[in-house]
Write a protein that holds these residues in place. Structure first.
Motif, PDB file in Angstrom:
ATOM      1  N   ARG A 198       0.855  -1.185   0.000  1.00  0.00           N
ATOM      2  CA  ARG A 198       0.000   0.000   0.000  1.00  0.00           C
ATOM      3  C   ARG A 198       0.889   1.232   0.000  1.00  0.00           C
ATOM      4  O   ARG A 198       2.024   1.184   0.466  1.00  0.00           O
ATOM      5  CB  ARG A 198      -0.903  -0.006   1.235  1.00  0.00           C
ATOM      6  N   ARG A 209      -2.497  11.285  -1.888  1.00  0.00           N
ATOM      7  CA  ARG A 209      -3.315  10.124  -2.231  1.00  0.00           C
ATOM      8  C   ARG A 209      -2.811   8.888  -1.491  1.00  0.00           C
ATOM      9  O   ARG A 209      -1.607   8.749  -1.253  1.00  0.00           O
ATOM     10  CB  ARG A 209      -3.275   9.874  -3.744  1.00  0.00           C
ATOM     11  N   MET A 211      -3.269   4.542  -1.793  1.00  0.00           N
ATOM     12  CA  MET A 211      -3.775   3.519  -2.715  1.00  0.00           C
ATOM     13  C   MET A 211      -3.056   2.211  -2.468  1.00  0.00           C
ATOM     14  O   MET A 211      -1.948   2.190  -1.911  1.00  0.00           O
ATOM     15  CB  MET A 211      -3.600   3.952  -4.174  1.00  0.00           C
ATOM     16  N   THR A 212      -3.676   1.131  -2.911  1.00  0.00           N
ATOM     17  CA  THR A 212      -3.053  -0.181  -2.796  1.00  0.00           C
ATOM     18  C   THR A 212      -2.094  -0.398  -3.954  1.00  0.00           C
ATOM     19  O   THR A 212      -2.148   0.307  -4.976  1.00  0.00           O
ATOM     20  CB  THR A 212      -4.113  -1.290  -2.819  1.00  0.00           C
ATOM     21  N   GLU A 214      -2.209  -2.840  -5.917  1.00  0.00           N
ATOM     22  CA  GLU A 214      -3.035  -3.268  -7.054  1.00  0.00           C
ATOM     23  C   GLU A 214      -3.599  -2.065  -7.805  1.00  0.00           C
ATOM     24  O   GLU A 214      -3.662  -2.063  -9.041  1.00  0.00           O
ATOM     25  CB  GLU A 214      -4.180  -4.162  -6.575  1.00  0.00           C
ATOM     26  N   GLU A 215      -3.991  -1.032  -7.064  1.00  0.00           N
ATOM     27  CA  GLU A 215      -4.519   0.172  -7.721  1.00  0.00           C
ATOM     28  C   GLU A 215      -3.426   0.890  -8.507  1.00  0.00           C
ATOM     29  O   GLU A 215      -3.685   1.401  -9.611  1.00  0.00           O
ATOM     30  CB  GLU A 215      -5.121   1.100  -6.669  1.00  0.00           C
ATOM     31  N   ALA A 218      -2.896  -1.008 -11.680  1.00  0.00           N
ATOM     32  CA  ALA A 218      -3.970  -0.749 -12.641  1.00  0.00           C
ATOM     33  C   ALA A 218      -3.803   0.606 -13.302  1.00  0.00           C
ATOM     34  O   ALA A 218      -4.029   0.763 -14.517  1.00  0.00           O
ATOM     35  CB  ALA A 218      -5.328  -0.825 -11.935  1.00  0.00           C
ATOM     36  N   GLU A 219      -3.371   1.614 -12.519  1.00  0.00           N
ATOM     37  CA  GLU A 219      -3.157   2.954 -13.075  1.00  0.00           C
ATOM     38  C   GLU A 219      -2.032   2.956 -14.106  1.00  0.00           C
ATOM     39  O   GLU A 219      -2.039   3.744 -15.048  1.00  0.00           O
ATOM     40  CB  GLU A 219      -2.820   3.938 -11.948  1.00  0.00           C
ATOM     41  N   ARG A 246     -12.582   1.953 -19.105  1.00  0.00           N
ATOM     42  CA  ARG A 246     -12.538   3.266 -18.464  1.00  0.00           C
ATOM     43  C   ARG A 246     -11.975   4.258 -19.484  1.00  0.00           C
ATOM     44  O   ARG A 246     -10.868   4.075 -19.994  1.00  0.00           O
ATOM     45  CB  ARG A 246     -11.653   3.205 -17.218  1.00  0.00           C
TER      46      ARG A 246
END
Length: 301
Positions: A198, A209, A211-212, A214-215, A218-219, A246
Protein backbone atom coordinates in the motif's frame (compact mmCIF):
# COMPACT_ATOMS: atom_id res chain seq x y z
CA UNK A 1 -9.18 -1.49 12.91
CA UNK A 2 -6.36 0.72 11.67
CA UNK A 3 -3.04 0.38 13.45
CA UNK A 4 -2.21 4.01 12.60
CA UNK A 5 -4.69 6.75 11.88
CA UNK A 6 -3.59 10.36 11.50
CA UNK A 7 -6.37 12.95 11.52
CA UNK A 8 -5.84 16.55 10.51
CA UNK A 9 -2.18 16.53 11.54
CA UNK A 10 -0.27 19.80 11.35
CA UNK A 11 3.18 20.89 12.50
CA UNK A 12 4.66 24.37 12.51
CA UNK A 13 8.32 25.21 13.14
CA UNK A 14 9.28 28.83 13.66
CA UNK A 15 6.16 30.10 11.96
CA UNK A 16 6.61 27.78 8.97
CA UNK A 17 4.02 25.03 8.55
CA UNK A 18 5.73 21.85 7.32
CA UNK A 19 2.73 19.52 7.69
CA UNK A 20 -0.85 20.63 7.20
CA UNK A 21 -4.24 18.89 7.51
CA UNK A 22 -2.54 15.53 7.04
CA UNK A 23 -4.55 12.29 7.02
CA UNK A 24 -3.14 8.75 6.91
CA UNK A 25 -4.49 5.25 7.53
CA UNK A 26 -2.31 2.15 7.92
CA UNK A 27 -4.00 -1.24 8.25
CA UNK A 28 -2.70 -4.36 10.02
CA UNK A 29 -0.26 -6.32 7.85
CA UNK A 30 0.52 -3.46 5.47
CA UNK A 31 3.95 -2.77 4.09
CA UNK A 32 3.09 0.88 3.62
CA UNK A 33 5.30 2.81 1.22
CA UNK A 34 5.31 6.42 2.40
CA UNK A 35 6.44 8.31 -0.70
CA UNK A 36 7.57 11.89 -1.04
CA UNK A 37 10.40 14.14 -2.09
CA UNK A 38 13.08 15.15 0.39
CA UNK A 39 11.61 17.93 2.52
CA UNK A 40 8.00 16.95 1.83
CA UNK A 41 7.32 16.24 5.52
CA UNK A 42 7.80 12.45 5.75
CA UNK A 43 10.18 12.48 8.72
CA UNK A 44 8.08 15.01 10.65
CA UNK A 45 4.96 12.87 10.17
CA UNK A 46 6.77 9.74 11.35
CA UNK A 47 8.09 11.56 14.43
CA UNK A 48 4.55 12.67 15.26
CA UNK A 49 3.28 9.10 14.86
CA UNK A 50 5.81 7.68 17.33
CA UNK A 51 5.41 10.55 19.80
CA UNK A 52 8.84 12.08 19.31
CA UNK A 53 7.27 15.33 18.06
CA UNK A 54 4.04 16.89 19.34
CA UNK A 55 1.59 17.95 16.61
CA UNK A 56 0.60 21.60 16.38
CA UNK A 57 -2.89 20.39 15.49
CA UNK A 58 -4.71 17.12 14.84
CA UNK A 59 -4.19 13.74 16.43
CA UNK A 60 -2.63 10.31 15.92
CA UNK A 61 -4.67 7.28 16.98
CA UNK A 62 -2.73 4.01 17.33
CA UNK A 63 -4.39 0.60 17.47
CA UNK A 64 -7.79 2.23 17.87
CA UNK A 65 -6.84 3.85 21.19
CA UNK A 66 -4.81 6.67 22.70
CA UNK A 67 -1.47 7.34 21.03
CA UNK A 68 0.35 7.36 24.38
CA UNK A 69 -0.33 3.68 25.05
CA UNK A 70 0.07 2.52 21.48
CA UNK A 71 3.46 4.16 21.04
CA UNK A 72 5.05 1.41 23.15
CA UNK A 73 4.05 -1.12 20.47
CA UNK A 74 5.98 0.71 17.73
CA UNK A 75 9.62 0.14 16.81
CA UNK A 76 11.33 3.13 15.24
CA UNK A 77 14.32 3.69 12.97
CA UNK A 78 14.26 7.37 12.07
CA UNK A 79 17.28 9.15 10.60
CA UNK A 80 20.57 7.65 11.82
CA UNK A 81 20.34 4.72 14.28
CA UNK A 82 21.52 5.68 17.77
CA UNK A 83 24.46 3.32 18.12
CA UNK A 84 27.23 3.22 20.70
CA UNK A 85 30.27 2.99 18.37
CA UNK A 86 32.64 1.48 20.93
CA UNK A 87 30.34 -1.46 21.68
CA UNK A 88 29.64 -4.66 19.77
CA UNK A 89 26.28 -5.41 18.18
CA UNK A 90 25.33 -7.59 21.15
CA UNK A 91 26.43 -4.95 23.67
CA UNK A 92 24.41 -2.29 21.84
CA UNK A 93 21.18 -4.26 21.95
CA UNK A 94 21.86 -5.44 25.52
CA UNK A 95 22.27 -1.83 26.68
CA UNK A 96 18.84 -0.99 25.29
CA UNK A 97 17.31 -4.23 26.62
CA UNK A 98 18.50 -3.37 30.13
CA UNK A 99 17.14 0.17 29.76
CA UNK A 100 13.79 -1.39 28.76
CA UNK A 101 13.95 -3.68 31.78
CA UNK A 102 13.44 -6.83 29.70
CA UNK A 103 13.40 -9.89 31.95
CA UNK A 104 14.62 -12.17 29.13
CA UNK A 105 17.26 -9.72 27.90
CA UNK A 106 19.90 -12.26 26.82
CA UNK A 107 17.46 -14.41 24.85
CA UNK A 108 15.77 -11.42 23.22
CA UNK A 109 19.08 -9.80 22.23
CA UNK A 110 20.28 -13.03 20.64
CA UNK A 111 16.96 -13.38 18.82
CA UNK A 112 16.89 -9.91 17.25
CA UNK A 113 20.53 -10.16 16.16
CA UNK A 114 19.73 -13.47 14.50
CA UNK A 115 16.68 -11.95 12.77
CA UNK A 116 18.77 -9.16 11.22
CA UNK A 117 21.75 -11.37 10.41
CA UNK A 118 24.24 -9.88 12.87
CA UNK A 119 24.54 -12.86 15.22
CA UNK A 120 27.99 -13.70 13.82
CA UNK A 121 29.70 -10.33 14.31
CA UNK A 122 31.38 -11.39 17.58
CA UNK A 123 33.64 -8.75 19.17
CA UNK A 124 33.63 -6.38 16.21
CA UNK A 125 32.77 -2.85 17.32
CA UNK A 126 29.88 -0.96 15.75
CA UNK A 127 32.24 1.79 14.59
CA UNK A 128 33.74 -0.70 12.16
CA UNK A 129 30.40 -1.75 10.66
CA UNK A 130 29.44 -0.99 7.08
CA UNK A 131 26.45 1.31 6.53
CA UNK A 132 24.25 -1.71 5.78
CA UNK A 133 25.31 -3.41 9.02
CA UNK A 134 24.59 -0.22 10.98
CA UNK A 135 21.11 -0.07 9.44
CA UNK A 136 20.49 -3.69 10.40
CA UNK A 137 21.72 -3.03 13.93
CA UNK A 138 19.36 -0.05 14.11
CA UNK A 139 16.58 -2.37 13.01
CA UNK A 140 17.56 -4.88 15.72
CA UNK A 141 17.24 -2.10 18.30
CA UNK A 142 13.81 -1.20 16.91
CA UNK A 143 12.72 -4.86 17.18
CA UNK A 144 13.79 -5.33 20.80
CA UNK A 145 10.43 -4.51 22.31
CA UNK A 146 8.58 -7.02 20.09
CA UNK A 147 6.73 -4.24 18.22
CA UNK A 148 3.57 -4.70 16.20
CA UNK A 149 4.55 -1.82 13.89
CA UNK A 150 7.91 -0.67 12.50
CA UNK A 151 8.50 2.90 11.32
CA UNK A 152 11.52 3.02 8.99
CA UNK A 153 12.56 6.42 7.67
CA UNK A 154 14.58 6.29 4.43
CA UNK A 155 16.25 2.98 5.41
CA UNK A 156 17.87 2.50 1.97
CA UNK A 157 19.81 5.77 1.96
CA UNK A 158 23.48 5.21 1.19
CA UNK A 159 23.21 1.44 0.85
CA UNK A 160 24.84 -0.41 -2.04
CA UNK A 161 22.65 -2.77 -4.13
CA UNK A 162 23.56 -5.81 -2.02
CA UNK A 163 22.80 -4.03 1.25
CA UNK A 164 19.56 -2.67 -0.16
CA UNK A 165 18.41 -6.11 -1.28
CA UNK A 166 19.29 -7.67 2.08
CA UNK A 167 17.39 -5.01 4.02
CA UNK A 168 14.39 -5.23 1.70
CA UNK A 169 14.24 -9.02 2.07
CA UNK A 170 14.50 -8.67 5.84
CA UNK A 171 11.56 -6.25 5.95
CA UNK A 172 9.45 -8.66 3.89
CA UNK A 173 10.42 -11.57 6.13
CA UNK A 174 9.47 -9.66 9.29
CA UNK A 175 6.13 -8.79 7.74
CA UNK A 176 5.33 -12.28 6.47
CA UNK A 177 6.68 -14.44 9.30
CA UNK A 178 6.08 -12.24 12.36
CA UNK A 179 3.09 -10.26 11.10
CA UNK A 180 4.81 -6.91 11.70
CA UNK A 181 3.13 -3.97 9.98
CA UNK A 182 5.81 -1.79 8.37
CA UNK A 183 5.76 1.86 7.30
CA UNK A 184 8.73 2.67 5.06
CA UNK A 185 9.32 6.26 4.02
CA UNK A 186 11.38 6.67 0.88
CA UNK A 187 11.87 8.57 -2.33
CA UNK A 188 13.56 5.51 -3.90
CA UNK A 189 10.60 4.31 -5.93
CA UNK A 190 12.22 1.32 -7.58
CA UNK A 191 12.73 -0.26 -4.15
CA UNK A 192 9.26 0.39 -2.78
CA UNK A 193 7.71 -0.98 -5.95
CA UNK A 194 9.27 -4.37 -5.18
CA UNK A 195 7.57 -4.98 -1.84
CA UNK A 196 5.04 -2.32 -0.76
CA UNK A 197 1.43 -3.48 -0.48
CA UNK A 198 0.00 0.00 0.00
CA UNK A 199 1.15 3.56 -0.65
CA UNK A 200 0.67 7.06 0.66
CA UNK A 201 2.07 10.04 -1.25
CA UNK A 202 2.92 13.27 0.56
CA UNK A 203 3.63 16.58 -1.19
CA UNK A 204 4.30 19.90 0.56
CA UNK A 205 3.08 18.52 3.88
CA UNK A 206 -0.23 17.23 2.52
CA UNK A 207 -1.35 13.68 1.85
CA UNK A 208 -2.02 13.66 -1.88
CA UNK A 209 -3.31 10.12 -2.23
CA UNK A 210 -3.40 6.67 -0.61
CA UNK A 211 -3.78 3.52 -2.71
CA UNK A 212 -3.05 -0.18 -2.80
CA UNK A 213 -0.30 -1.75 -4.89
CA UNK A 214 -3.04 -3.27 -7.05
CA UNK A 215 -4.52 0.17 -7.72
CA UNK A 216 -1.10 1.53 -8.70
CA UNK A 217 -0.59 -1.42 -11.04
CA UNK A 218 -3.97 -0.75 -12.64
CA UNK A 219 -3.16 2.95 -13.07
CA UNK A 220 0.13 2.08 -14.78
CA UNK A 221 -1.15 -0.85 -16.82
CA UNK A 222 -1.09 -0.85 -20.61
CA UNK A 223 -3.69 1.57 -21.96
CA UNK A 224 -4.99 2.44 -25.39
CA UNK A 225 -4.81 5.96 -26.84
CA UNK A 226 -7.39 6.79 -29.50
CA UNK A 227 -7.83 10.09 -31.34
CA UNK A 228 -10.64 10.59 -33.81
CA UNK A 229 -12.08 13.44 -35.86
CA UNK A 230 -15.22 13.57 -33.67
CA UNK A 231 -14.08 12.81 -30.13
CA UNK A 232 -17.38 13.63 -28.38
CA UNK A 233 -19.46 11.39 -30.63
CA UNK A 234 -16.98 8.53 -30.55
CA UNK A 235 -16.55 8.72 -26.77
CA UNK A 236 -20.31 8.24 -26.32
CA UNK A 237 -20.23 5.38 -28.81
CA UNK A 238 -17.38 3.55 -27.06
CA UNK A 239 -18.76 4.10 -23.55
CA UNK A 240 -22.01 2.44 -24.57
CA UNK A 241 -20.27 -0.42 -26.40
CA UNK A 242 -17.65 -1.15 -23.72
CA UNK A 243 -19.11 -0.51 -20.24
CA UNK A 244 -16.25 -2.37 -18.47
CA UNK A 245 -13.62 -0.06 -19.98
CA UNK A 246 -12.54 3.27 -18.46
CA UNK A 247 -12.37 6.28 -20.79
CA UNK A 248 -10.53 9.54 -20.10
CA UNK A 249 -10.92 12.45 -22.53
CA UNK A 250 -8.09 14.94 -23.08
CA UNK A 251 -8.20 18.49 -24.51
CA UNK A 252 -6.35 17.44 -27.69
CA UNK A 253 -9.31 15.22 -28.59
CA UNK A 254 -7.66 11.95 -27.63
CA UNK A 255 -9.19 9.26 -25.45
CA UNK A 256 -7.19 7.02 -23.14
CA UNK A 257 -8.84 3.66 -22.58
CA UNK A 258 -8.09 1.67 -19.42
CA UNK A 259 -9.80 -1.03 -17.39
CA UNK A 260 -11.15 -4.07 -19.22
CA UNK A 261 -11.07 -3.66 -22.98
CA UNK A 262 -10.12 -5.38 -26.23
CA UNK A 263 -8.20 -3.16 -28.64
CA UNK A 264 -9.25 -5.13 -31.70
CA UNK A 265 -12.95 -4.86 -30.83
CA UNK A 266 -12.62 -1.12 -30.18
CA UNK A 267 -10.95 -0.62 -33.58
CA UNK A 268 -13.69 -2.67 -35.27
CA UNK A 269 -16.45 -0.71 -33.52
CA UNK A 270 -14.98 2.61 -34.62
CA UNK A 271 -14.55 1.42 -38.19
CA UNK A 272 -18.06 -0.05 -38.41
CA UNK A 273 -19.55 3.24 -37.19
CA UNK A 274 -17.66 5.40 -39.67
CA UNK A 275 -15.22 7.01 -37.24
CA UNK A 276 -12.22 8.81 -38.73
CA UNK A 277 -9.32 7.46 -36.65
CA UNK A 278 -6.31 9.79 -36.44
CA UNK A 279 -4.35 7.87 -33.79
CA UNK A 280 -4.59 4.36 -32.37
CA UNK A 281 -1.72 3.22 -30.13
CA UNK A 282 -1.05 1.27 -26.96
CA UNK A 283 1.16 2.64 -24.19
CA UNK A 284 2.36 1.58 -20.74
CA UNK A 285 2.68 4.20 -18.07
CA UNK A 286 6.01 4.37 -16.22
CA UNK A 287 5.45 3.91 -12.48
CA UNK A 288 8.17 6.42 -11.63
CA UNK A 289 6.53 9.10 -13.80
CA UNK A 290 3.22 8.31 -12.09
CA UNK A 291 4.60 8.84 -8.58
CA UNK A 292 6.69 11.87 -9.56
CA UNK A 293 3.52 13.55 -10.83
CA UNK A 294 1.85 12.91 -7.47
CA UNK A 295 4.91 14.05 -5.49
CA UNK A 296 4.99 17.31 -7.43
CA UNK A 297 1.75 18.31 -5.79
CA UNK A 298 -0.86 15.97 -7.19
CA UNK A 299 -1.18 17.37 -10.69
CA UNK A 300 -3.40 15.27 -12.97
CA UNK A 301 -2.07 11.71 -13.13
Amino acid sequence: MAVIEARGLAKTYGGRRVVSDFAMTVSPGDIYGFVGKNGAGKTTVMKMICGEVTPTAGEVVLFGGASEGGARRIGVLIEQPGLLPGLTAYENVMAKALAFGLVDAKERCAEVLRLVGLDGTGRKKAKGFSLGMKQRLGLALALLGNPDVLLLDEPFNGLDPEGTRALRNLIVRLNETLGVTVVVSSHVLDQLDRFATRYGVIANGHMVRQMTAEEVAAECATSLRVRTADAARDLALLEEAFPAARFTAYPDGSLVVGGVYDAENIARTLRDNGAVVLEFSQETRDIEDYFVALMEGGRHV
